[in-house]
Design an enzyme around this catalytic site. Structure first.
Site, PDB file in Angstrom:
ATOM      1  N   PHE A   1       0.865  -1.184   0.000  1.00 28.37           N
ATOM      2  CA  PHE A   1       0.000   0.000   0.000  1.00 28.37           C
ATOM      3  C   PHE A   1       0.899   1.230   0.000  1.00 28.37           C
ATOM      4  O   PHE A   1       1.661   1.449   0.942  1.00 28.37           O
ATOM      5  CB  PHE A   1      -0.893  -0.021   1.248  1.00 28.37           C
ATOM      6  CG  PHE A   1      -1.897   1.103   1.315  1.00 28.37           C
ATOM      7  CD1 PHE A   1      -2.894   1.216   0.361  1.00 28.37           C
ATOM      8  CD2 PHE A   1      -1.847   2.032   2.338  1.00 28.37           C
ATOM      9  CE1 PHE A   1      -3.823   2.251   0.421  1.00 28.37           C
ATOM     10  CE2 PHE A   1      -2.780   3.062   2.411  1.00 28.37           C
ATOM     11  CZ  PHE A   1      -3.774   3.171   1.452  1.00 28.37           C
TER      12      PHE A   1
ATOM     13  N   GLU B   1       4.829   9.790   0.731  1.00 30.81           N
ATOM     14  CA  GLU B   1       5.759  10.396  -0.223  1.00 30.81           C
ATOM     15  C   GLU B   1       6.749  11.249   0.555  1.00 30.81           C
ATOM     16  O   GLU B   1       6.525  11.554   1.729  1.00 30.81           O
ATOM     17  CB  GLU B   1       4.998  11.264  -1.227  1.00 30.81           C
ATOM     18  CG  GLU B   1       4.014  10.473  -2.061  1.00 30.81           C
ATOM     19  CD  GLU B   1       3.249  11.338  -3.060  1.00 30.81           C
ATOM     20  OE1 GLU B   1       3.602  12.524  -3.219  1.00 30.81           O
ATOM     21  OE2 GLU B   1       2.311  10.804  -3.661  1.00 30.81           O
TER      22      GLU B   1
ATOM     23  N   THR C   1       6.332  -0.880   2.354  1.00 31.50           N
ATOM     24  CA  THR C   1       6.596  -2.243   2.814  1.00 31.50           C
ATOM     25  C   THR C   1       6.062  -3.269   1.806  1.00 31.50           C
ATOM     26  O   THR C   1       4.966  -3.081   1.258  1.00 31.50           O
ATOM     27  CB  THR C   1       5.915  -2.468   4.186  1.00 31.50           C
ATOM     28  OG1 THR C   1       6.346  -1.447   5.077  1.00 31.50           O
ATOM     29  CG2 THR C   1       6.264  -3.832   4.757  1.00 31.50           C
TER      30      THR C   1
ATOM     31  N   ILE D   1      18.086  -4.729  31.932  1.00 31.14           N
ATOM     32  CA  ILE D   1      18.203  -5.921  32.781  1.00 31.14           C
ATOM     33  C   ILE D   1      19.353  -6.821  32.298  1.00 31.14           C
ATOM     34  O   ILE D   1      19.980  -7.517  33.090  1.00 31.14           O
ATOM     35  CB  ILE D   1      16.847  -6.665  32.839  1.00 31.14           C
ATOM     36  CG1 ILE D   1      15.860  -5.831  33.682  1.00 31.14           C
ATOM     37  CG2 ILE D   1      16.988  -8.081  33.386  1.00 31.14           C
ATOM     38  CD1 ILE D   1      14.426  -6.313  33.656  1.00 31.14           C
TER      39      ILE D   1
ATOM     40  N   GLY E   1      25.473  -4.929  30.169  1.00 31.67           N
ATOM     41  CA  GLY E   1      26.329  -4.795  28.982  1.00 31.67           C
ATOM     42  C   GLY E   1      26.045  -5.855  27.941  1.00 31.67           C
ATOM     43  O   GLY E   1      26.185  -5.611  26.733  1.00 31.67           O
TER      44      GLY E   1
ATOM     45  N   GLU F   1       2.406   3.792  10.365  1.00 39.21           N
ATOM     46  CA  GLU F   1       0.929   3.834  10.423  1.00 39.21           C
ATOM     47  C   GLU F   1       0.437   4.965  11.313  1.00 39.21           C
ATOM     48  O   GLU F   1      -0.532   4.817  12.052  1.00 39.21           O
ATOM     49  CB  GLU F   1       0.347   2.506  10.922  1.00 39.21           C
ATOM     50  CG  GLU F   1       0.828   1.349  10.103  1.00 39.21           C
ATOM     51  CD  GLU F   1      -0.271   0.496   9.547  1.00 39.21           C
ATOM     52  OE1 GLU F   1      -1.441   0.830   9.712  1.00 39.21           O
ATOM     53  OE2 GLU F   1       0.076  -0.507   8.925  1.00 39.21           O
TER      54      GLU F   1
HETATM   55  C1  LIG Z   1      10.026   0.854   7.929  1.00 38.31           C
HETATM   56  C2  LIG Z   1       8.884   1.687   7.429  1.00 38.31           C
HETATM   57  C3  LIG Z   1       7.838   1.080   6.755  1.00 38.31           C
HETATM   58  C4  LIG Z   1       6.789   1.857   6.245  1.00 38.31           C
HETATM   59  N1  LIG Z   1       5.811   1.263   5.489  1.00 38.31           N
HETATM   60  C5  LIG Z   1       4.906   2.048   4.836  1.00 38.31           C
HETATM   61  C6  LIG Z   1       3.977   1.490   3.898  1.00 38.31           C
HETATM   62  O1  LIG Z   1       3.927   0.281   3.671  1.00 38.31           O
HETATM   63  N2  LIG Z   1       3.138   2.319   3.236  1.00 38.31           N
HETATM   64  C7  LIG Z   1       3.154   3.677   3.429  1.00 38.31           C
HETATM   65  O2  LIG Z   1       2.391   4.391   2.772  1.00 38.31           O
HETATM   66  N3  LIG Z   1       4.007   4.248   4.343  1.00 38.31           N
HETATM   67  C8  LIG Z   1       4.881   3.464   5.032  1.00 38.31           C
HETATM   68  N4  LIG Z   1       5.765   4.031   5.915  1.00 38.31           N
HETATM   69  C9  LIG Z   1       5.734   5.471   6.143  1.00 38.31           C
HETATM   70  C10 LIG Z   1       5.229   5.882   7.527  1.00 38.31           C
HETATM   71  O3  LIG Z   1       3.846   5.658   7.641  1.00 38.31           O
HETATM   72  C11 LIG Z   1       5.636   7.340   7.737  1.00 38.31           C
HETATM   73  O4  LIG Z   1       7.037   7.345   7.934  1.00 38.31           O
HETATM   74  C12 LIG Z   1       4.931   7.987   8.908  1.00 38.31           C
HETATM   75  O5  LIG Z   1       3.562   8.131   8.642  1.00 38.31           O
HETATM   76  C13 LIG Z   1       5.517   9.355   9.258  1.00 38.31           C
HETATM   77  O6  LIG Z   1       5.690  10.166   8.141  1.00 38.31           O
HETATM   78  P1  LIG Z   1       7.119  10.879   7.907  1.00 38.31           P
HETATM   79  O7  LIG Z   1       8.144   9.828   8.018  1.00 38.31           O
HETATM   80  O8  LIG Z   1       7.065  11.657   6.641  1.00 38.31           O
HETATM   81  O9  LIG Z   1       7.272  11.866   9.128  1.00 38.31           O
HETATM   82  P2  LIG Z   1       6.721  13.377   9.240  1.00 38.31           P
HETATM   83  O10 LIG Z   1       5.267  13.406   8.908  1.00 38.31           O
HETATM   84  O11 LIG Z   1       7.634  14.288   8.506  1.00 38.31           O
HETATM   85  O12 LIG Z   1       6.869  13.619  10.800  1.00 38.31           O
HETATM   86  C14 LIG Z   1       8.085  14.053  11.408  1.00 38.31           C
HETATM   87  C15 LIG Z   1       7.771  14.397  12.857  1.00 38.31           C
HETATM   88  O13 LIG Z   1       6.845  15.500  12.905  1.00 38.31           O
HETATM   89  C16 LIG Z   1       5.707  15.155  13.664  1.00 38.31           C
HETATM   90  N5  LIG Z   1       4.514  15.792  13.111  1.00 38.31           N
HETATM   91  C17 LIG Z   1       4.108  15.851  11.812  1.00 38.31           C
HETATM   92  N6  LIG Z   1       2.954  16.505  11.722  1.00 38.31           N
HETATM   93  C18 LIG Z   1       2.601  16.867  12.973  1.00 38.31           C
HETATM   94  C19 LIG Z   1       1.499  17.576  13.546  1.00 38.31           C
HETATM   95  N7  LIG Z   1       0.487  18.034  12.784  1.00 38.31           N
HETATM   96  N8  LIG Z   1       1.484  17.771  14.887  1.00 38.31           N
HETATM   97  C20 LIG Z   1       2.490  17.313  15.664  1.00 38.31           C
HETATM   98  N9  LIG Z   1       3.547  16.617  15.196  1.00 38.31           N
HETATM   99  C21 LIG Z   1       3.605  16.414  13.860  1.00 38.31           C
HETATM  100  C22 LIG Z   1       5.604  13.635  13.536  1.00 38.31           C
HETATM  101  O14 LIG Z   1       4.817  13.078  14.571  1.00 38.31           O
HETATM  102  C23 LIG Z   1       7.076  13.241  13.608  1.00 38.31           C
HETATM  103  O15 LIG Z   1       7.498  13.197  14.935  1.00 38.31           O
HETATM  104  C24 LIG Z   1       6.780   3.250   6.465  1.00 38.31           C
HETATM  105  C25 LIG Z   1       7.827   3.849   7.195  1.00 38.31           C
HETATM  106  C26 LIG Z   1       8.879   3.084   7.656  1.00 38.31           C
HETATM  107  C27 LIG Z   1       9.999   3.788   8.385  1.00 38.31           C
END
Ligand SMILES: Cc1cc2nc3c(=O)[nH]c(=O)nc-3n(C[C@H](O)[C@H](O)[C@H](O)COP(=O)(O)OP(=O)(O)OC[C@H]3O[C@@H](n4cnc5c(N)ncnc54)[C@H](O)[C@@H]3O)c2cc1C
Length: 382
Positions: A123, A127, A158, A340, A343, A366
């Site tokens: 899914f 971006e 993923t 727990i 090292g 998610e």
């Molecule tokens: C290993 C892995 C697998 C993944 N698999 C999938 C997948 O299968 N499909 C898919 O579509 N996506 C996937 N993702 C993406 C994932 O869902 C996003 O990384 C996640 O939703 C956060 O988006 P971002 O990384 O752009 O962080 P950002 O949105 O840039 O957030 C950065 C920080 O800002 C904070 N922030 C942002 N907006 C706000 C707000 N309005 N108020 C307060 N704090 C805020 C966030 O909480 C975070 O701490 C995956 C990510 C990883 C790392």
């Protein structure tokens, strides 16, 4: 209230526990070290029906309920979070939107091989500039002469590039509404679509044996009938999809937290200092007790969200609560488990070091902790 699991639910839990102990846990460390996608074990999970657990038998699934599915993810995730997320992302993010929003023809063509466990599906929502703000998607899909032309890039997806991946469902801008707002739709993109390619797997801190990639769409040509559900409903569809996905990440977090507790409790009984097992020290006992208390609460929260979904009731708030609490709890448990172990917990030869690396993503994927709090705040009327 009835907290007992049914015989069917207990059977699924037992099957997954035995399978995870025999086929997954002994290899988890090696897969992690090599960042190797465990194709054979994923195929075996498919043969056991685990990749189609909550889908009806008429679509090739096992016809189990969401509670059973959550129990299964807990057990698989307890053995290896990478295998757990492979299963969870396939079922909740890959196959579920096809089940929830697909036409009968789309279900027969795309969902059946996934529910039968022969193929995986991804899914693609995130971006580079559209993460938490997933509605800010820039990928476009233009309809012309019976075909969508897709352009854009998705990141962190993923299951997108495994040898058995059959395709991905992506969100894309398909136009503008009368109010000038972008119209988002979901498009089904089979793996062999011309103009669609995947980058190499990312190098990751955790979930290293799972497949995560960037996706590239360069004038990718997708037939018109690969639109999933009505045009312009993509935003609502991905919100509904993520609600279900939060139950599975909650379950994954509970499984990892349980693995942390099991390893820490075992080690505390074996490790002697000052002439006795460290489990005899109250400071160590209290850490183990806090872990056990929180795991119990988190498991109950995840199963409650799954139960509400099975009853056809609104489960969005319960799923966000379960995901938020379990994700944070898995980090606290991983931290305590390493503490727990002293090292030795910092050494790769002890699984708690892997648990410590694997737990962090539970607070990000998610929907981050902050996003879960935003969802819950909205539900509370703020
Ligand atoms: C290993 C892995 C697998 C993944 N698999 C999938 C997948 O299968 N499909 C898919 O579509 N996506 C996937 N993702 C993406 C994932 O869902 C996003 O990384 C996640 O939703 C956060 O988006 P971002 O990384 O752009 O962080 P950002 O949105 O840039 O957030 C950065 C920080 O800002 C904070 N922030 C942002 N907006 C706000 C707000 N309005 N108020 C307060 N704090 C805020 C966030 O909480 C975070 O701490 C995956 C990510 C990883 C790392």
């Amino acid at each position: 209230m009835d907290f007992d699991l049914s015989n069917d639910q207990l059977d699924v839990q037992k099957l997954c526990r035995e399978f995870a102990d025999a086929e997954i846990a002994p290899h988890a460390e090696e897969w992690d070290a090599k960042a190797e996608f465990p194709l054979d074990v994923v195929k075996k999970m498919g043969s056991l029906g685990l990749l189609g657990l909550p889908f009806p038998e008429r679509y090739g699934g096992a016809g189990a309920d969401t509670v059973s599915y959550a129990l299964a993810v807990m057990e698989i995730g307890r053995a290896d979070a990478s295998v757990g997320v492979t299963m969870a992302a396939h079922v909740s993010l890959g196959a579920s939107p096809l089940f929830m929003f697909g036409s009968e023809e789309q279900k027969q063509r795309f969902l059946v091989p996934l529910a039968q466990g022969q193929r995986l599906w991804a899914f693609g929502l995130t971006e580079a500039q559209a993460g938490s703000d997933a509605g800010a998607t820039k990928t476009t899909a233009d309809l012309k002469n019976g075909s969508w032309t897709v352009n854009g890039t998705k990141c962190f997806i993923t299951n997108a590039g495994t040898p058995i991946t059959a395709g991905v469902t992506i969100t894309a801008v398909t136009g503008r509404g009368e109010n000038g707002r972008t119209e988002i739709s979901n498009i089904i993109v089979p793996q062999d679509t011309p103009g669609y390619s995947r980058a190499k797997p990312y190098k990751k801190m955790g979930w290293r044996a799972s497949d995560t990639r960037e996706l590239l769409f360069q004038n990718a040509q997708v037939p018109e009938d690969h639109l999933l559900g009505p045009r312009g409903k993509g935003f609502r569809q991905f919100l509904d999809t993520l609600d279900g996905g939060r139950i599975s990440i909650g379950a994954l977090s509970v499984g990892l937290a349980q693995a942390c507790y099991d390893a820490a409790a075992r080690y505390a009984k074996e490790r002697h200092q000052f002439g006795q097992a460290i489990a005899k020290f109250q400071a160590v006992q209290f850490q183990l007790v806090d872990m056990a208390v929180e795991i119990d609460l988190a498991r109950t929260a995840v199963l409650k969200a799954a139960w509400l979904k099975d009853k056809g009731r609104d489960f969005a708030q319960a799923a966000a609560i379960a995901k938020l609490y379990s994700g944070e709890l898995s980090r606290r448990c991983a931290n305590a488990a390493v503490q727990i172990h002293g090292g030795y917990g910092f050494m790769d030869e002890y699984p708690v070091s892997r648990y410590w690396r694997d737990c962090k993503i539970n607070e990000i994927g998610e929907g981050t902790n902050e996003v879960q709090r935003m969802v819950i705040a909205r539900q509370l009327g703020f």
